[in-house]
Enzyme design. Structure first.
Site, mmCIF file in Angstrom:
data_model
loop_
_atom_site.group_PDB
_atom_site.id
_atom_site.type_symbol
_atom_site.label_atom_id
_atom_site.label_comp_id
_atom_site.label_asym_id
_atom_site.label_seq_id
_atom_site.Cartn_x
_atom_site.Cartn_y
_atom_site.Cartn_z
ATOM 1 N N ASP A 136 0.856 -1.188 0.000
ATOM 2 C CA ASP A 136 0.000 0.000 0.000
ATOM 3 C C ASP A 136 0.891 1.236 0.000
ATOM 4 O O ASP A 136 2.060 1.176 0.404
ATOM 5 C CB ASP A 136 -0.925 0.021 1.221
ATOM 6 C CG ASP A 136 -1.914 1.186 1.169
ATOM 7 O OD1 ASP A 136 -2.713 1.230 0.216
ATOM 8 O OD2 ASP A 136 -1.876 2.049 2.053
ATOM 9 N N SER A 137 0.322 2.350 -0.436
ATOM 10 C CA SER A 137 1.071 3.597 -0.438
ATOM 11 C C SER A 137 1.351 4.082 0.977
ATOM 12 O O SER A 137 2.267 4.888 1.178
ATOM 13 C CB SER A 137 0.297 4.675 -1.201
ATOM 14 O OG SER A 137 -0.958 4.916 -0.583
ATOM 15 N N CYS B 185 -4.177 -1.414 -2.418
ATOM 16 C CA CYS B 185 -4.310 0.030 -2.599
ATOM 17 C C CYS B 185 -5.142 0.238 -3.856
ATOM 18 O O CYS B 185 -4.768 -0.241 -4.932
ATOM 19 C CB CYS B 185 -2.927 0.664 -2.759
ATOM 20 S SG CYS B 185 -2.907 2.397 -3.264
ATOM 21 N N GLU C 164 -4.103 9.716 7.645
ATOM 22 C CA GLU C 164 -2.660 9.512 7.807
ATOM 23 C C GLU C 164 -2.104 10.314 8.987
ATOM 24 O O GLU C 164 -1.187 9.868 9.679
ATOM 25 C CB GLU C 164 -1.924 9.903 6.521
ATOM 26 C CG GLU C 164 -2.129 8.944 5.355
ATOM 27 C CD GLU C 164 -1.126 7.817 5.326
ATOM 28 O OE1 GLU C 164 0.022 8.032 5.745
ATOM 29 O OE2 GLU C 164 -1.485 6.712 4.880
ATOM 30 N N CYS D 107 -11.229 3.018 -0.829
ATOM 31 C CA CYS D 107 -9.876 3.375 -0.402
ATOM 32 C C CYS D 107 -9.657 2.682 0.930
ATOM 33 O O CYS D 107 -10.528 2.737 1.818
ATOM 34 C CB CYS D 107 -9.714 4.888 -0.252
ATOM 35 S SG CYS D 107 -8.105 5.367 0.440
ATOM 36 N N HIS E 182 -7.885 3.368 3.384
ATOM 37 C CA HIS E 182 -7.792 4.249 4.551
ATOM 38 C C HIS E 182 -9.165 4.565 5.152
ATOM 39 O O HIS E 182 -9.275 4.880 6.336
ATOM 40 C CB HIS E 182 -7.131 5.579 4.169
ATOM 41 C CG HIS E 182 -5.663 5.500 3.957
ATOM 42 N ND1 HIS E 182 -5.099 4.859 2.876
ATOM 43 C CD2 HIS E 182 -4.625 5.998 4.673
ATOM 44 C CE1 HIS E 182 -3.781 4.958 2.943
ATOM 45 N NE2 HIS E 182 -3.479 5.655 4.036
#
Length: 275
Positions: free
Chosen positions: A11-12, A74, A159, A193, A195
Site C-alpha cells: 500500500d502507499s 491500494c 494519515e 480506499c 484508509h
C-alpha cells in the site's frame, strides 16, 4: 533451512493494513510481508506515470524478498498500475509470479449488494479518474448505475491521525453530500480506499440510515482465499509458518506508532531506504 516465500501486501501508506488484517484473520497460516511506501504517500493525487513507477518498484522489491504473490492493497495502485504491470512487466520479470489488485474482486460482488442498482463510490482522485470501478462493475453488472465522488482530503486526515477530530466532520459530510446530489437513490456506498475504514463511524453518522456502507477487507480476503484454492501451483510455493514482517519507506518509529490504528495490534517495522 527453508527460504521464506511470503505473500506480499503493498500500500502507499497504512491503509493496506486494514486489508492484511482481514486476510490474516481468514488465512492465518501463511507468511506475509507488508510494505507501506509512506515516504511517498499519498498516491491519490499523483499522475498515472508516477504511480505506475512507484508501484513497479515495490513489486520488484517484493520479488527480491521471495514473494511469489503480491497483492496491491491500494485502490489507486490497483486502478492505475496493475494492468500495465500484469501485461507488460510481469512476463519479463517473473512469469510464474502473480500480482493481484483489489478493484476487480470488489467489482465482482458489489452489484449483488445493491437492491436498487444505484451504487456510490467514495475514493481518491486517482481512483476516480481512472474510471476503473465504472469499467469493471459494468462487466459484471451492466444493469447497475455507478456514481463516483473523489474525497481528496480524507487520506491525509487519516494519515495524520485526525479522523476523530471534530474538524474532520466537515469534510466527511461535504463529500457524502456531493455524492448523493449526483443520485439521491443510491442505496449502497463503497469505500474504495483502504484508509477510509478508519472514518467509518463518522461516515455512517452523516450517511442516510437506509444506505449501506461497504468496506473492502472481507471482500478481498474472501477473494484471495478462493484464488489460492483455484491455483494450487502458486499456493504450493508460499510458505506457511504464520510469520509477518512489516516494512516502510518512512521512519519505522513513525510507522509503528500509526500502524496500530489500522492493524489493531502493535507492529515492529523495518525501514527500507531504497526500493
Amino acid at each position: 533451512m527453508q527460504a521464506n516465500h511470503p505473500i506480499g501486501i503493498f500500500d502507499s501508506g497504512y491503509g493496506g493494513l486494514t486489508i492484511l488484517r482481514q486476510i490474516r484473520s481468514m488465512l492465518p497460516d501463511y507468511d506475509y510481508i507488508y510494505l507501506g511506501d509512506n515516504a511517498r504517500a499519498p498516491y491519490g493525487s499523483r499522475s498515472f506515470e508516477t504511480i505506475y513507477e512507484y508501484t513497479l518498484e515495490a513489486v520488484k522489491w517484493f520479488f527480491k524478498q521471495g514473494c511469489p504473490l503480491v497483492i496491491l492493497a491500494c485502490n489507486t495502485a490497483s486502478a492505475k498500475a496493475l494492468r500495465t504491470i500484469q501485461q507488460k512487466d510481469l512476463p519479463g520479470l517473473a512469469p510464474d509470479n502473480r500480482v493481484l489488485g483489489i478493484v476487480r474482486p470488489t467489482s465482482e460482488v458489489i452489484g449483488d449488494m445493491s437492491e436498487g442498482g444505484n451504487i456510490g463510490i467514495l475514493a481518491t482522485q486517482g481512483t476516480v479518474e481512472s474510471e476503473s470501478y465504472l469499467l469493471e462493475i459494468e462487466k459484471f453488472f451492466p444493469e447497475v448505475s455507478v456514481f463516483q465522488q473523489a474525497c481528496p482530503i480524507w487520506v491525509p486526515l487519516v494519515e495524520y491521525g485526525e479522523q476523530d477530530n471534530p474538524g474532520t466532520d466537515y469534510f466527511v459530510r461535504k463529500y457524502i453530500d456531493l455524492l448523493l446530489k449526483k443520485e439521491p437513490r443510491i442505496d449502497t456506498v463503497l469505500l474504495a480506499c483502504t484508509h477510509y475504514p478508519l472514518l467509518l463511524e463518522k461516515i455512517k453518522e452523516y450517511m442516510p440510515v437506509d444506505i449501506q456502507v461497504i468496506t473492502q477487507g472481507q471482500i478481498v480476503a474472501d477473494s484471495l482465499a478462493d484464488y489460492l484454492l483455484r491455483h494450487s501451483e502458486l499456493t504450493e510455493r508460499i510458505t506457511r509458518e504464520g510469520q509477518m514482517d512489516f516494512y516502510t519507506t518512512e521512519r519505522a518509529t513513525t510507522f509503528n506508532r500509526q500502524a496500530e490504528r489500522f492493524f489493531g495490534t502493535e507492529v515492529g517495522a523495518t525501514q527500507v531506504h531504497k526500493l
